[in-house]
Design a protein around this motif. Structure first.
Motif, PDB file in Angstrom:
ATOM      1  N   THR A  10      42.748  45.674  36.155  1.00  0.00           N
ATOM      2  CA  THR A  10      43.228  44.268  36.190  1.00  0.00           C
ATOM      3  C   THR A  10      43.199  43.985  37.863  1.00  0.00           C
ATOM      4  OG1 THR A  10      44.345  44.311  34.198  1.00  0.00           O
ATOM      5  CG2 THR A  10      44.807  42.417  35.793  1.00  0.00           C
ATOM      6  N   LEU A  13      39.778  43.764  38.962  1.00  0.00           N
ATOM      7  CA  LEU A  13      39.213  42.459  38.614  1.00  0.00           C
ATOM      8  C   LEU A  13      39.689  41.335  39.457  1.00  0.00           C
ATOM      9  CD1 LEU A  13      39.548  42.734  34.646  1.00  0.00           C
ATOM     10  CD2 LEU A  13      37.724  43.176  36.049  1.00  0.00           C
ATOM     11  N   ILE A  16      37.437  41.739  42.423  1.00  0.00           N
ATOM     12  CA  ILE A  16      35.974  41.126  41.774  1.00  0.00           C
ATOM     13  C   ILE A  16      36.152  39.676  42.080  1.00  0.00           C
ATOM     14  CG2 ILE A  16      34.331  40.634  40.201  1.00  0.00           C
ATOM     15  CD1 ILE A  16      34.751  43.455  39.103  1.00  0.00           C
ATOM     16  N   GLU A  17      37.134  38.981  41.749  1.00  0.00           N
ATOM     17  CA  GLU A  17      37.326  37.618  41.633  1.00  0.00           C
ATOM     18  C   GLU A  17      37.278  37.051  43.250  1.00  0.00           C
ATOM     19  OE1 GLU A  17      39.970  34.282  39.767  1.00  0.00           O
ATOM     20  OE2 GLU A  17      40.884  35.991  39.775  1.00  0.00           O
ATOM     21  N   LEU A  43      31.074  43.597  35.702  1.00  0.00           N
ATOM     22  CA  LEU A  43      31.746  42.964  34.533  1.00  0.00           C
ATOM     23  C   LEU A  43      31.071  43.152  33.371  1.00  0.00           C
ATOM     24  CD1 LEU A  43      32.321  39.797  36.766  1.00  0.00           C
ATOM     25  CD2 LEU A  43      34.280  41.031  35.503  1.00  0.00           C
ATOM     26  N   VAL A  46      32.240  46.448  31.720  1.00  0.00           N
ATOM     27  CA  VAL A  46      33.733  46.234  31.092  1.00  0.00           C
ATOM     28  C   VAL A  46      33.617  45.409  29.888  1.00  0.00           C
ATOM     29  CG1 VAL A  46      36.079  45.103  31.396  1.00  0.00           C
ATOM     30  CG2 VAL A  46      34.854  46.171  33.394  1.00  0.00           C
ATOM     31  N   LEU A 104      34.464  37.440  34.123  1.00  0.00           N
ATOM     32  CA  LEU A 104      35.614  37.883  34.470  1.00  0.00           C
ATOM     33  C   LEU A 104      36.840  37.406  33.727  1.00  0.00           C
ATOM     34  CD1 LEU A 104      37.410  39.077  37.053  1.00  0.00           C
ATOM     35  CD2 LEU A 104      37.788  36.738  37.808  1.00  0.00           C
ATOM     36  N   ALA A 107      36.429  39.681  30.674  1.00  0.00           N
ATOM     37  CA  ALA A 107      36.884  40.818  30.900  1.00  0.00           C
ATOM     38  C   ALA A 107      38.501  41.005  30.982  1.00  0.00           C
ATOM     39  CB  ALA A 107      36.502  41.337  32.377  1.00  0.00           C
ATOM     40  N   LYS A 108      39.098  39.998  31.287  1.00  0.00           N
ATOM     41  CA  LYS A 108      40.733  40.083  31.142  1.00  0.00           C
ATOM     42  C   LYS A 108      41.155  39.954  29.797  1.00  0.00           C
ATOM     43  CE  LYS A 108      41.185  38.084  35.813  1.00  0.00           C
ATOM     44  NZ  LYS A 108      41.557  36.503  36.481  1.00  0.00           N
ATOM     45  N   THR A 144      34.035  50.590  37.894  1.00  0.00           N
ATOM     46  CA  THR A 144      34.501  49.351  38.509  1.00  0.00           C
ATOM     47  C   THR A 144      34.924  49.850  40.297  1.00  0.00           C
ATOM     48  OG1 THR A 144      35.183  48.569  36.680  1.00  0.00           O
ATOM     49  CG2 THR A 144      35.886  47.237  38.606  1.00  0.00           C
TER      50      THR A 144
END
Length: 156
Positions: A10, A13, A16-17, A43, A46, A104, A107-108, A144
């Motif tokens: 997380t 991620l 990534i954001e 992404l 994932v 994204l 993915a969450k 990742t």
């Protein structure tokens, strides 16, 4: 352990954001791909793996011995330039910020969806063999991190 690794993913991620705005950057000495390519691919992996785990039948899981997996999972990294991404997780020619944000968000959601899965939910990797839930989460983390390290190297 798996839940702690999901927390790590997380956080990845979030990184990534934070790099979506850099999607068009590229440094040929690091990679022939743009940051957007790295993010999109990570992404897609994932989301694809989580989907396969959700759809796996835990009763069909059969552990296998894979020395390459043992070595790379112990080391915690993937060497650069060694692997080739399967077609299904290759980014499109044009990578948009909107598409990255949608992936994204998915993915969450997908990470939350795998938390309650049985330990014998699995994913079959073309090189590492059949991965249990714990091993799959570890692979997502390592993969990742691999692509985010490339992103950081492009930016430096």
């Amino acid at each position: 352990m798996g839940i702690n690794r999901i927390k790590i993913i997380t956080q990845l991620l979030s990184e990534i954001e934070g790099n979506i705005s850099n999607k068009d950057f590229k440094k040929a000495s690091v990679s022939q791909s743009t940051i957007g390519w790295q993010l999109d691919h990570a992404l897609k992996v994932v989301n694809g793996i989580c989907g396969m785990m959700v759809n796996s039948n835990p009763e069909d899981y059969k552990a296998d011995f894979n020395p390459i997996r043992i070595i790379l999972f112990t080391l915690g990294f993937i060497p650069r330039g060694r692997g080739k991404a399967p077609k299904i997780v290759l980014p499109p020619e044009v990578i948009t910020e909107d598409d990255l944000l949608k992936q994204l968000a998915q993915a969450k959601i997908n990470l939350e969806a795998i938390k309650p899965l049985p330990k014998t939910s699995y994913f079959k990797h073309f090189l590492f063999g059949t991965l249990s839930k714990k091993q799959t989460i570890r692979f997502i983390e390592i993969h990742t991190k691999h692509h985010l390290k490339i992103v950081r190297d492009i930016l430096n």
